[in-house]
Design an enzyme around this catalytic site. Structure first.
Site, PDB file in Angstrom:
ATOM      1  N   ARG A 140      -9.215  23.799 -24.272  1.00 38.36           N
ATOM      2  CA  ARG A 140      -9.674  22.670 -24.991  1.00 38.36           C
ATOM      3  C   ARG A 140     -10.957  22.742 -25.030  1.00 38.36           C
ATOM      4  NH1 ARG A 140      -6.958  18.960 -20.107  1.00 38.36           N
ATOM      5  NH2 ARG A 140      -6.312  20.749 -19.399  1.00 38.36           N
ATOM      6  N   GLU A 170      -4.955  18.614  -4.302  1.00 32.91           N
ATOM      7  CA  GLU A 170      -4.366  17.435  -5.011  1.00 32.91           C
ATOM      8  C   GLU A 170      -2.974  17.279  -4.325  1.00 32.91           C
ATOM      9  OE1 GLU A 170      -4.552  19.518  -8.644  1.00 32.91           O
ATOM     10  OE2 GLU A 170      -5.990  18.006  -9.504  1.00 32.91           O
ATOM     11  N   ARG A 224       2.183  13.972  -9.146  1.00 31.33           N
ATOM     12  CA  ARG A 224       0.823  13.944  -9.927  1.00 31.33           C
ATOM     13  C   ARG A 224       1.346  13.435 -11.283  1.00 31.33           C
ATOM     14  NH1 ARG A 224      -2.068  18.314 -12.877  1.00 31.33           N
ATOM     15  NH2 ARG A 224      -3.813  17.131 -13.698  1.00 31.33           N
ATOM     16  N   GLY A 277     -14.675  26.697  -9.643  1.00 31.22           N
ATOM     17  CA  GLY A 277     -15.858  26.223  -9.033  1.00 31.22           C
ATOM     18  C   GLY A 277     -15.650  27.023  -7.676  1.00 31.22           C
ATOM     19  N   GLY A 284      -8.413  23.005 -16.702  1.00 36.40           N
ATOM     20  CA  GLY A 284      -8.851  21.794 -17.231  1.00 36.40           C
ATOM     21  C   GLY A 284     -10.326  21.745 -16.329  1.00 36.40           C
ATOM     22  N   LEU A 307     -13.897  22.427 -11.855  1.00 38.51           N
ATOM     23  CA  LEU A 307     -13.816  23.446 -12.796  1.00 38.51           C
ATOM     24  C   LEU A 307     -12.629  24.422 -12.767  1.00 38.51           C
ATOM     25  CD1 LEU A 307     -17.672  24.601 -12.599  1.00 38.51           C
ATOM     26  CD2 LEU A 307     -16.551  22.853 -14.145  1.00 38.51           C
ATOM     27  N   MET A 345     -10.998  32.431 -16.765  1.00 44.09           N
ATOM     28  CA  MET A 345     -12.531  32.750 -16.377  1.00 44.09           C
ATOM     29  C   MET A 345     -12.672  34.054 -15.777  1.00 44.09           C
ATOM     30  SD  MET A 345     -15.781  31.921 -16.719  1.00 44.09           S
ATOM     31  CE  MET A 345     -15.948  30.405 -16.891  1.00 44.09           C
TER      32      MET A 345
HETATM   33  P1  AMP Z   1      -7.188  25.990 -11.447  1.00 43.02           P
HETATM   34  O1  AMP Z   1      -6.621  25.458 -13.038  1.00 43.02           O
HETATM   35  O2  AMP Z   1      -7.701  25.102 -10.760  1.00 43.02           O
HETATM   36  O3  AMP Z   1      -6.143  26.977 -10.980  1.00 43.02           O
HETATM   37  O4  AMP Z   1      -8.349  27.265 -11.952  1.00 43.02           O
HETATM   38  C1  AMP Z   1      -8.111  28.380 -12.928  1.00 43.02           C
HETATM   39  C2  AMP Z   1      -9.430  29.146 -13.416  1.00 43.02           C
HETATM   40  O5  AMP Z   1      -9.905  29.430 -12.094  1.00 43.02           O
HETATM   41  C3  AMP Z   1      -9.112  30.212 -14.214  1.00 43.02           C
HETATM   42  O6  AMP Z   1     -10.058  30.199 -15.382  1.00 43.02           O
HETATM   43  C4  AMP Z   1      -8.996  31.310 -13.467  1.00 43.02           C
HETATM   44  O7  AMP Z   1      -9.763  32.480 -14.280  1.00 43.02           O
HETATM   45  C5  AMP Z   1     -10.265  30.817 -12.601  1.00 43.02           C
HETATM   46  N1  AMP Z   1     -10.560  31.505 -11.390  1.00 43.02           N
HETATM   47  C6  AMP Z   1      -9.503  31.889 -10.404  1.00 43.02           C
HETATM   48  N2  AMP Z   1      -9.836  32.713  -9.317  1.00 43.02           N
HETATM   49  C7  AMP Z   1     -11.231  33.157  -9.942  1.00 43.02           C
HETATM   50  C8  AMP Z   1     -12.141  34.218  -9.445  1.00 43.02           C
HETATM   51  N3  AMP Z   1     -11.979  34.930  -8.533  1.00 43.02           N
HETATM   52  N4  AMP Z   1     -13.231  34.415 -10.310  1.00 43.02           N
HETATM   53  C9  AMP Z   1     -13.360  33.719 -11.437  1.00 43.02           C
HETATM   54  N5  AMP Z   1     -12.665  32.796 -11.968  1.00 43.02           N
HETATM   55  C10 AMP Z   1     -11.389  32.682 -11.089  1.00 43.02           C
END
Ligand code: AMP
Length: 397
Positions: free
Chosen positions: A246, A384, A98, A335, A217, A214, A289
């Site tokens: 960001r 991805e 990527r 998301g 990034g 979401l 999150m």
């Molecule tokens: P990614 O960049 O796609 O790996 O997503 C990371 C984000 O997803 C971080 O902010 C994590 O806190 C959030 N995340 C992952 N699992 C959960 C969950 N069970 N509840 C809330 N947020 C989550």
């Protein structure tokens, strides 16, 4: 059988997957031999987890830095060592990467060699958090595995066909012509969603779709029958929604103010906007999150509220770009997993005909809209790595 090694290198993580493919028909024809992730790169200690195709943990380890920091290069060396000791590396037919920014020139997957790498390095200032980490592993592998073809797949590529009016900033022509345009990112994720979504709808035409990637990034993409029409991200991956660290969309006058009235250097402003803003900056607690949803602190709630508010406003904007909306799709870490965020976003979009079913949302079903909701609301896991493997296999066919 072709084995494809996929490398998806982020700002502080390195995801990888070894996928096998019998034929090139469908995205889901790949079998997963193993996949994993290094997290915490760039610090003193990193965490590695490798799982087999059934999710069984093959390795769960912590690595400490020897001299300086444990970085992406150290992680890749340790991964190759593990592969040599535990797998048959000679089966690798190609390596897919990527690459976050392809600029104006690189719209399609491309074979990576020294010349292409030199070109892509000129784009580092446009994606300083990501581009160096995307290109570093390629350079290392050109030396360590010179016989294996490497293919770059671009996050910007999916958006390259947008109408010029959706891409242009209202800047003097010469700057637009020089490539200072909206590129959009997370294209591999949106392309995966656009290819998978017809199977969920049981028809090839998917209509007007807003996809919300979401994660750490975050961005939104408006798609018309699977083709990108507009995106919240712009010239760099800093624009649009607030993200983990960001800032997302801000008034450019504010940047001028920081440089002049506050006397900050460009480097300091860059650090502020890329690394100290977003959920982390607003909450003062965390850019993650999960931490914010668990926290009792008012500033954690304020950060989540701002994140949700900006998503709702941008969904309104992208609906206008599409002339309405038929489906809203949530994907990526937040998301796919954060039901409260999905519920709040959906509530703010009721005026568009979006009605989220509370129980379906809590259970994390694939379709979470109420029966009879004018707009379908969906949770579709992105992948991805599969998209990169698919492009790489096609390229090397
Ligand atoms: P990614 O960049 O796609 O790996 O997503 C990371 C984000 O997803 C971080 O902010 C994590 O806190 C959030 N995340 C992952 N699992 C959960 C969950 N069970 N509840 C809330 N947020 C989550």
């Amino acid at each position: 059988m072709r084995d494809i090694l996929v490398i998806n290198s982020g700002s502080s993580s390195l995801k990888f997957a070894m996928l096998g493919l019998d034929d090139l028909r469908a995205l889901d024809d790949f079998s997963v031999h193993y996949q994993g992730q290094f997290s915490g790169l760039g610090g003193c200690q990193a965490h590695l987890v490798i799982r087999d195709g059934q999710g069984k943990i093959l390795r769960d380890d912590h690595f400490a830095a020897i001299d300086d920091l444990y970085d992406h290069a150290a992680a890749l060396k340790d991964l190759l060592k593990w592969m040599d000791e535990n797998t048959d590396s000679s089966r690798i037919r190609a390596i897919g990467h990527r690459i976050v920014h392809g600029g104006r020139h690189y719209r399609q997957p491309v074979r990576l060699d020294e010349g292409v790498l030199d070109d892509l390095e000129t784009l580092i200032p446009l994606a300083p958090l990501h581009q160096p980490h995307c290109l570093g592993p390629v350079r290392m592998l050109l030396t360590l595995r010179p016989d294996v073809p490497q293919v770059g797949c671009f996050d910007t590529g999916f958006h390259a066909g947008q109408d010029p009016v959706a891409q242009a900033f209202a800047l003097p022509r010469r700057l637009t012509e020089a490539g200072l345009i909206r590129y959009g990112f997370h294209g591999l994720s949106y392309e995966y969603i656009s290819r998978r979504f017809p199977a969920y709808l049981h028809r090839p035409e998917t209509g007007r779709v807003i996809a919300a990637h979401l994660g750490n990034g975050a961005s939104l993409c408006a798609m018309l029958n699977g083709v990108s029409v507009a995106s919240t991200m712009g010239f760099t991956a800093l624009d649009g929604l607030p993200m983990g660290t960001r800032c997302g969309n801000i008034d450019p006058g504010l940047v001028l103010h920081l440089l002049t009235a506050e006397g900050m250097t460009a480097q300091q402003v860059g650090d502020l906007l890329y690394k100290q803003s977003g959920l982390l900056g607003v909450s003062g607690i965390s850019g993650d999150m999960r931490d914010l949803l668990e926290s009792e602190m008012p500033s954690a709630k304020e950060a989540v509220d701002l994140f949700v508010y900006r998503i709702i406003r941008e969904i309104g904007s992208l609906s206008a770009a599409l002339g309405g909306v038929d489906h809203l799709v949530f994907t990526a870490g937040i998301g796919e997993n954060a039901a409260p965020v999905r519920e709040m976003v959906s509530k703010g979009c009721e005026w568009l005909g979006i009605r989220c079913d509370h129980s379906r949302n809590q259970r994390g079903e694939i379709r979470i809209s109420e029966d009879g909701s004018p707009v379908g609301v969906w949770v579709i896991p992105t992948n991805e790595e599969r998209m990169i493997a698919w492009h790489t296999a096609h390229y090397c066919h």
